[in-house]
Write a protein that holds these residues in place. Structure first.
Motif, PDB file in Angstrom:
ATOM      1  N   PRO A  61       0.312  -0.986   0.592  1.00  0.00           N
ATOM      2  CA  PRO A  61      -0.185   0.197   0.300  1.00  0.00           C
ATOM      3  C   PRO A  61       0.490   1.164  -0.133  1.00  0.00           C
ATOM      4  N   GLY A  62       0.111   2.144  -0.682  1.00  0.00           N
ATOM      5  CA  GLY A  62       1.010   4.062  -0.800  1.00  0.00           C
ATOM      6  C   GLY A  62       2.498   3.706  -1.505  1.00  0.00           C
ATOM      7  N   THR A  63       3.114   2.269  -2.818  1.00  0.00           N
ATOM      8  CA  THR A  63       3.888   2.401  -2.922  1.00  0.00           C
ATOM      9  C   THR A  63       4.335   2.839  -4.908  1.00  0.00           C
ATOM     10  N   ALA A  64       2.698   1.889  -5.043  1.00  0.00           N
ATOM     11  CA  ALA A  64       2.459   2.870  -6.534  1.00  0.00           C
ATOM     12  C   ALA A  64       3.433   4.418  -7.049  1.00  0.00           C
ATOM     13  N   GLY A  65       2.848   5.017  -6.824  1.00  0.00           N
ATOM     14  CA  GLY A  65       4.073   5.963  -6.941  1.00  0.00           C
ATOM     15  C   GLY A  65       5.298   6.680  -6.808  1.00  0.00           C
ATOM     16  N   ASP A  66       6.106   6.146  -6.146  1.00  0.00           N
ATOM     17  CA  ASP A  66       7.492   5.727  -5.899  1.00  0.00           C
ATOM     18  C   ASP A  66       8.123   4.399  -6.495  1.00  0.00           C
ATOM     19  N   LEU A  67       7.137   3.472  -6.425  1.00  0.00           N
ATOM     20  CA  LEU A  67       7.684   1.860  -7.462  1.00  0.00           C
ATOM     21  C   LEU A  67       7.240   2.561  -8.668  1.00  0.00           C
ATOM     22  N   ALA A  68       7.266   3.627  -9.554  1.00  0.00           N
ATOM     23  CA  ALA A  68       7.098   3.876 -10.891  1.00  0.00           C
ATOM     24  C   ALA A  68       8.135   4.902 -10.905  1.00  0.00           C
ATOM     25  N   THR A  69       8.536   5.661 -10.612  1.00  0.00           N
ATOM     26  CA  THR A  69       9.553   6.618 -10.214  1.00  0.00           C
ATOM     27  C   THR A  69      10.786   5.916 -10.401  1.00  0.00           C
ATOM     28  N   VAL A  70      10.903   5.193  -9.116  1.00  0.00           N
ATOM     29  CA  VAL A  70      12.315   4.276  -9.328  1.00  0.00           C
ATOM     30  C   VAL A  70      12.640   3.067 -10.100  1.00  0.00           C
TER      31      VAL A  70
END
Length: 473
Positions: free
Chosen positions: A40-49
């Protein structure tokens, strides 16, 4: 339509098993894909990294750097010489901790260490010393290129193994292993614990130094990485099972120890101690793994974990692409088998730097090569095989030097990737000992544990922040 009806259906089910079970009940073959949403809550950071153009190359460099290290045993020294410890300075396992937040076993080990160094008349007087903070300081072993099992407390007079990467000259360090049961690293500090530590400083350390140096100068330093390669094919996983590794180390050092000029009774005592302590090699496996992983530190853009460590209160990780910053959460109590009448209520949350073995791809990650380990930590042989296979899902590659015979000599899963952990929800598996929650108790069992899930999104967030900063620059 008639052609489609005459074709044997092929069904792939992703996620919940409801549809797969219904189709399977009709004698249709189903391929089940074990999938779940990202943490949960990691979608945006995953897309960036994951979208960071530097990441793939950085991770490849990090993995190759780790795989390229060969650790050799070059010396044995007092901690005052090895890592420059001064009177009143203490090293400990895990991320930074203060006396106020220290767990029972950490406090017990510090109390015993203070008495060993003569900073107080008895361990029972040590709490006043640490509460005042006068003349004492605490620092993680990792801050001095060292690692320590369980509480990991190191004091200036304790002797340490010195490992070196011949290609670069980098070194790592670890104290000598005391054995199991009532020992300092499990938080025990009784007279027998201190007596053993004094013997290790006065007799065992100097004998090991003489034999390591003589072996190094005559036939070359002991190849610790090479022993790890052999022991993994002999039933050890190099965390909670080190029997073959310990015996191979004795084979390499015993001749020089016998001819060292030391008193015969001391040599006999030392060989008997090492031979009766199946965990003795653990304190070489740990710095060997740290030496390899430290080769990847500071590689900007890499999402590979380079350290997992616990201090009995916090569980922390460090990542190649984020420097020496710790990402921490609450340490967990292991699930496993208990000694005597102890049970879960007696166990302290997980503690120690020894998870550096899993970080490098052995220990819990290599359970398949050491099925007998389940008799110590719990579970079953199929569980051990499944664990090693599952760890491949969260790692960047495998180590061809450390292979698993029962899995067709596949290399152990190596290079924990923060993004893969966050995408799959699969947490690293760790084999661990369990210390009693009360200072002075010692070991109460052994078992299996995973890190707190929240530390991986914390690391991912920092990786994403650094990736965005690079774009802005």
């Amino acid at each position: 339509m008639s052609a489609a009806m005459s074709t044997v259906p092929s069904v792939i089910n992703v996620g919940a098993d409801l549809l797969a079970d219904a189709v399977s009940a009709q004698a249709v073959e189903v391929t089940r894909v074990d999938w779940q949403p990202p943490m949960p809550g990691t979608a945006g950071d995953l897309a960036t990294v994951v979208g960071d153009p530097a990441r793939a190359g950085a991770n490849d460099r990090a993995l190759q750097a780790v795989l390229g290290v060969t650790a050799r045993l070059v010396d044995v020294l007092p901690a005052s010489e090895a890592v420059g410890l001064q009177p009143g300075e203490f090293l400990h396992a895990g991320p930074p901790i203060t006396w106020e937040r220290a767990s029972g076993p950490m406090r017990g080990a510090l109390m015993g260490g203070a008495a060993l160094e003569g900073l107080c008349a008895s361990p029972e007087e040590a709490p006043t010393l640490f509460e005042s903070g006068s003349g004492v300081s605490l620092a993680p072993c990792h801050s001095r290129s060292a690692v320590g099992p369980m509480a990991g407390v190191v004091t200036p007079s304790m002797w340490m193994f010195v490992l070196e990467d011949t290609a670069t000259g980098r070194r790592t360090y670890c104290s000598l292993n005391e054995g199991l049961g009532k020992v300092l690293r499990y938080g025990a500090y009784g007279p027998e614990v201190l007596e053993r530590l004094r013997w290790m400083s006065e007799v065992l350390g100097p004998l090991l130094q003489a034999s390591v140096r003589a072996t190094r100068d005559s036939v070359g330093p002991v190849d610790v990485t090479g022993i790890l390669t052999q022991m993994l094919q002999m039933g050890d996983e190099a965390h909670n099972r080190n029997r073959a590794g310990t015996l191979m180390l004795m084979r390499d050092l015993a001749p020089a120890m016998v001819t060292s000029g030391g008193e015969a009774t001391h040599v006999a005592e030392a060989l008997r101690f090492i031979g009766g302590n199946d965990h003795f090699f653990l304190n070489l496996a740990m710095p060997a793994c740290k030496l390899a992983l430290d080769a990847a530190r500071g590689i900007e853009g890499s999402s590979m974990v380079v350290a997992m460590a616990r201090n009995g209160t916090d569980f922390g990780i460090q990542v190649a692409g984020t420097g020496d910053e710790w990402f921490t959460g609450p340490a967990q109590v292991a699930e496993g088998l208990y000694l005597g009448d102890y049970d879960r209520s007696d166990a302290n949350p997980d503690i120690g730097d020894s998870a550096i073995t899993e970080t490098a791809g052995i220990g819990g990650f290599a359970m398949a090569t050491a099925p007998a380990i389940v008799r110590l930590v719990g579970g079953s042989v199929p569980d051990a095989l499944a664990t090693t296979r599952r760890m491949h899902e969260i790692t960047l590659g495998e180590n061809p030097r450390w292979s698993v015979p029962v899995l067709e000599f596949q290399g152990t899963p190596t290079g924990i990737d923060v993004t893969r952990v966050c995408r799959t929800g699969i947490l690293p598996q760790i084999n661990t000992g369990m210390a009693g929650a009360v200072a002075g108790v010692g070991q109460v069992g052994a078992g299996l544990v995973t890190p707190p899930a929240e530390i991986f999104p914390l690391a991912l967030s920092r990786l994403a922040e650094r990736a965005r900063d690079r774009v802005d620059d």
